[in-house]
Design a protein around this motif. Structure first.
Motif, short mmCIF file in Angstrom:
data_model
loop_
_atom_site.label_atom_id
_atom_site.label_comp_id
_atom_site.label_asym_id
_atom_site.label_seq_id
_atom_site.Cartn_x
_atom_site.Cartn_y
_atom_site.Cartn_z
N GLY A 226 -7.42 2.36 8.80
CA GLY A 226 -7.99 1.78 7.59
C GLY A 226 -7.03 0.78 6.99
N VAL A 227 -7.53 -0.38 6.60
CA VAL A 227 -6.71 -1.41 5.98
C VAL A 227 -6.24 -0.92 4.61
CG1 VAL A 227 -6.65 -3.78 5.15
CG2 VAL A 227 -7.94 -3.21 7.20
N GLY A 255 -1.88 1.76 8.67
CA GLY A 255 -3.27 2.13 8.88
C GLY A 255 -3.99 1.29 9.91
N GLN A 256 -3.26 0.36 10.53
CA GLN A 256 -3.93 -0.55 11.46
C GLN A 256 -4.13 0.09 12.83
OE1 GLN A 256 -2.43 -4.51 11.74
NE2 GLN A 256 -2.04 -4.71 9.54
N LEU A 353 -6.82 4.77 -4.69
CA LEU A 353 -6.48 3.65 -3.82
C LEU A 353 -4.97 3.41 -3.87
CD1 LEU A 353 -9.40 1.23 -4.73
CD2 LEU A 353 -9.16 2.64 -2.67
N PRO A 354 -4.41 2.77 -2.80
CA PRO A 354 -2.96 2.59 -2.73
C PRO A 354 -2.36 1.87 -3.93
CG PRO A 354 -3.96 2.10 -0.62
CD PRO A 354 -5.08 2.29 -1.59
N ASP A 355 -3.12 0.97 -4.59
CA ASP A 355 -2.53 0.17 -5.66
C ASP A 355 -2.92 0.64 -7.05
OD1 ASP A 355 -1.16 -1.77 -4.04
OD2 ASP A 355 -3.13 -2.54 -3.46
N ASP A 356 -3.48 1.87 -7.16
CA ASP A 356 -3.97 2.27 -8.48
C ASP A 356 -2.85 2.55 -9.48
OD1 ASP A 356 -3.04 4.68 -7.59
OD2 ASP A 356 -4.96 5.75 -7.75
#
Length: 364
Positions: A226-227, A255-256, A353-356
């Protein structure tokens, strides 16, 4: 008149060509040997010598009726030394028709004028300086082996053993190939470096010590593609091992596709993104429901977060997120200073999410 014919081209040339200058004969030329620039051989030829004689005398062949111009011929053998020429023509030294005293001999060989006799005494090649970085000899070279960069090997000769070091990557891939044999292969100098000589064998090294992996307890979730799915220090598990996502910018690979830790296809791209940090068993115990400290109560709740653009919120803006409806409980967050404030309208504080957490600071 003198006429020369080659009659003896036998035996093989020794492996070393540095023989001393002497009246003796070098090993005889062999059609099955391979020769290079500077190599010495010997070859024996017949020499026919024609001498004038008085017609009619005893021992002087005289055709019937001939009274003048008679001659006699004697045949002897001579052995000369030859040296293979330098330059491009040296490639002919091993080819048929170019053998010493052969039809095209002068194109490939230089003949010594003096007749030789007996056997020349070879001067053994000098022994290189002792390889002093280690005691004893490294393992013997084995053709077909995959050698690592800077790996060392030994090659035993008649008088000493040489030590060679394989080239750095990617040229090390040729070190075990045919034609690259250290000291003898046609291209050996492109991938091997001669270090010196050695004797004996190296003392065996102690068994390697492996660092013990940390027991991480329960296993985190398995890897999923997942990106932007993973960020720095995120952990996943596979086959009982725990892997930790690398720091930025390598975390972008975590995640790539193609970067799954220890994939079945054996590729190792994952090592650019993940590090083994421990082992695990079972699953991670679920965390308890969050508790709220009354001391961090901030009073009335600000408005609920509403998604928008990167300019929807500014530094110091406050929002709330409902975490429980019975009883009703909310958490208040404050938007961070620029440039992190640009995330505040894009990611809810607890979106998962990663940037939350890039744009928000929890207040209570």
């Amino acid at each position: 008149m003198i006429k020369i014919n080659s009659i003896a081209l036998t035996a093989a040339l020794c492996g070393f060509s540095g023989y001393a200058d002497a009246a003796g004969c070098h090993p005889a030329f062999s059609g099955s040997a391979t020769y290079g620039p500077g190599d010495y051989v010997s070859a024996t030829s017949t020499v026919e010598t024609t001498t004038a004689c008085t017609c009619g005398d005893s021992g002087c062949p005289t055709p019937t009726g001939q009274t003048s111009g008679c001659s006699t011929t004697t045949t002897t053998t001579e052995t000369h030394n030859y040296q293979c020429v330098s330059g491009a023509n040296s490639a002919f030294c091993s080819q048929a028709g170019f053998e010493p005293a052969g039809q095209f001999s002068d194109s490939a060989w230089t003949k010594e004028s003096a007749v030789c006799s007996g056997v020349v005494t070879p001067t053994p090649p000098p022994t290189p300086a002792v390889w002093s970085s280690e005691s004893g000899c490294p393992g013997a070279y084995v053709s077909g082996t995959d050698y690592e960069p800077t790996e060392k090997v030994s090659v035993a000769g008649a008088t000493h053993t040489d030590v060679y070091e394989c080239a750095a990557a990617p040229n090390n891939l040729f070190c075990g190939k045919s034609g690259y044999e250290p000291g003898t292969g046609q291209y050996w100098e492109t991938v091997w470096t001669a270090l010196g000589s050695c004797s004996g064998s190296m003392s065996p090294t102690a068994s390697p010590n492996f660092s013990t992996l940390t027991d991480a307890g329960g296993c985190p979730d398995a890897w999923e593609a997942g990106v932007n799915k993973y960020e720095e220090n995120d952990k996943v598990s596979k086959n009982g091992l725990v892997f930790q996502c690398a720091a930025f910018p390598f975390s972008g690979f975590c995640g790539q596709t193609g970067y799954e830790p220890m994939p079945d296809d054996g590729t190792e791209y994952w090592k650019d993104a993940w590090t083994v940090v421990g082992y695990c068993s079972g699953t991670i115990s679920p965390t308890a429901s969050p508790s709220f400290d009354p001391a961090n109560h901030v009073g009335g709740c600000p408005e609920e977060w509403v998604g928008g653009t990167n300019t929807a919120y500014e530094e110091g803006d406050m929002v709330s997120i409902t975490v429980s409806t019975s009883p009703l409980q909310k958490i208040a967050y404050t938007c961070k200073a620029w440039p992190f404030s640009g995330f505040c309208g894009l990611y809810a504080p607890n979106s998962g999410l990663p940037d939350d957490q890039q744009g928000w600071t929890m207040n209570g």
